[in-house]
Design an enzyme around this catalytic site. Sequence first.
Site, PDB file in Angstrom:
ATOM      1  N   ASP A 185      -3.860   7.972   8.148  1.00  0.00           N
ATOM      2  CA  ASP A 185      -4.960   7.128   8.640  1.00  0.00           C
ATOM      3  C   ASP A 185      -4.535   6.146   9.722  1.00  0.00           C
ATOM      4  O   ASP A 185      -5.216   5.157   9.936  1.00  0.00           O
ATOM      5  CB  ASP A 185      -5.611   6.379   7.471  1.00  0.00           C
ATOM      6  CG  ASP A 185      -4.657   5.386   6.815  1.00  0.00           C
ATOM      7  OD1 ASP A 185      -3.519   5.226   7.303  1.00  0.00           O
ATOM      8  OD2 ASP A 185      -5.045   4.761   5.806  1.00  0.00           O
TER       9      ASP A 185
ATOM     10  N   HIS B 203      -0.869   4.731   7.117  1.00  0.00           N
ATOM     11  CA  HIS B 203      -0.233   5.316   5.933  1.00  0.00           C
ATOM     12  C   HIS B 203       0.116   6.788   6.145  1.00  0.00           C
ATOM     13  O   HIS B 203      -0.612   7.505   6.828  1.00  0.00           O
ATOM     14  CB  HIS B 203      -1.166   5.155   4.733  1.00  0.00           C
ATOM     15  CG  HIS B 203      -1.574   3.728   4.517  1.00  0.00           C
ATOM     16  ND1 HIS B 203      -2.791   3.241   4.920  1.00  0.00           N
ATOM     17  CD2 HIS B 203      -0.892   2.683   3.999  1.00  0.00           C
ATOM     18  CE1 HIS B 203      -2.861   1.958   4.632  1.00  0.00           C
ATOM     19  NE2 HIS B 203      -1.724   1.573   4.089  1.00  0.00           N
TER      20      HIS B 203
ATOM     21  N   SER C  74       0.808  -1.224   0.000  1.00  0.00           N
ATOM     22  CA  SER C  74       0.000   0.000   0.000  1.00  0.00           C
ATOM     23  C   SER C  74       0.838   1.270   0.000  1.00  0.00           C
ATOM     24  O   SER C  74       0.341   2.328  -0.369  1.00  0.00           O
ATOM     25  CB  SER C  74      -0.936   0.021   1.220  1.00  0.00           C
ATOM     26  OG  SER C  74      -0.185  -0.071   2.410  1.00  0.00           O
TER      27      SER C  74
END
Length: 382
Positions: free
Chosen positions: A347, A350, A41
């Site tokens: 978040d 991240h 990610s």
Amino acid sequence: MGIGVLFVGFFLLSCVVCVKGVEPKASPTCTFPAVYNFGDSNSDTGGISASFVPIPAPYGEGFFHKPSGRDCDGRLIVDFIAEKLNLPYLSAYLNSLGTNYRHGANFATGGSTIRKQNETIFQYGISPFSLDIQIVQFNQFKARTKQLYEEAKAPHEKSKLPVPEEFSKALYTFDIGQNDLSVGFRKMNFDQIRESMPDILNQLANAVKNIYQQGGRYFWIHNTSPFGCMPVQLFYKHNIPEGYLDQYGCVKDQNVMATEFNKQLKDRVIKLRTELPEAAITYVDVYAAKYALISNTKKEGFVDPMKICCGYHVNDTHIWCGNLGTDNGKDVFGSACENPSQYISWDSVHYAEAANHWVANRILNGSYTDPPTPITQACYRH
Ligand SMILES: *[C@@H]1O[C@H](CO)[C@@H](O)[C@H](O)[C@H]1NC(C)=O
Ligand SMILES: *[C@@H]1O[C@H](CO)[C@@H](O)[C@H](O)[C@H]1NC(C)=O
Ligand SMILES: *[C@@H]1O[C@H](CO)[C@@H](O)[C@H](O)[C@H]1NC(C)=O
């Protein structure tokens, strides 16, 4: 006063010129026609969104003004790499619409590991597209490109395809390993995690070798971030024992493991350079760059590194960014903060765009790389 300003301006200008004049770098800037990225990610530009459930707003709202398949309010480090190399942002390989692969493709998906995991994404979010699968996808992408290129009749049929000869001139970038650690923390003790590292890193080395055997020469390999500095590590943690956290609020033991992983990764990269005599492989110390930011937040204009911009986090109620939930019977939404540009964590897992930008500015100019050269020189073997 006007003369003073002029004088200062002249002084700065002449100084820039004089520094440039004595710079030893004779090598011209590399021209990478494409970037192929592999990862999780930290560098997914739409793979997981295309394959499963789209990442919702307010993700993407800061820069793209809509969800963009990225786990961020805006751009990721891989986007800043594309900007630096004057290339368009990379389309996710798994995206089926609106893609353009003329200058590369992105095989990264959120939740990817280096080693294939024996679990589904619906359990702990581990992506089925582990690095070995990403390499299989790349091989298929490359083979199909060649075939479609040969079959194309009109020039416009080729315009969104990579030029087959350019695969060997492309930059191959990697940012993966963080989720191998997270699986490790979930399933193993620290000794077992340490023992698993050589196998994990050999699999990463095999991915690089596979691309090399097909003609790839330029590799840019990110190490893993300070795992213990993700605010999510402190959810539901009560009575944190003395010495568990460092002075910035990061979980020490997890950072020790990430540092060990990076040490072994660097050694493996050094060995790879001897195994692949024509490869130029840059090892990128993303850990050190991120930690430099985390340990200097005030000076750099950021809030406390453990603060989270997006999501609802009150006491033990954690509603993920962009999700709906309830707290004490009330509906609540995981919304974004007012000033994301001051946050390191978007978040809780991240990084926010501003933090990515700060880190990219430092890793791409060679401040945190081995060899210590900017990404625009990453085609030279040292
Ligand atoms: C895979 O999962 C099954 C069921 O949980 C378990 O029995 C098996 O040992 C796992 N295999 C590996 C390689 O982890
Ligand atoms: C959070 O916890 C504190 C202290 O226990 C309490 O005073 C406060 O009301 C709680 N807030 C919410 C929204 O539950
Ligand atoms: C890279 O950029 C950063 C931020 O602008 C700067 O502090 C650093 O000195 C630069 N490093 C090199 C090697 O140019």
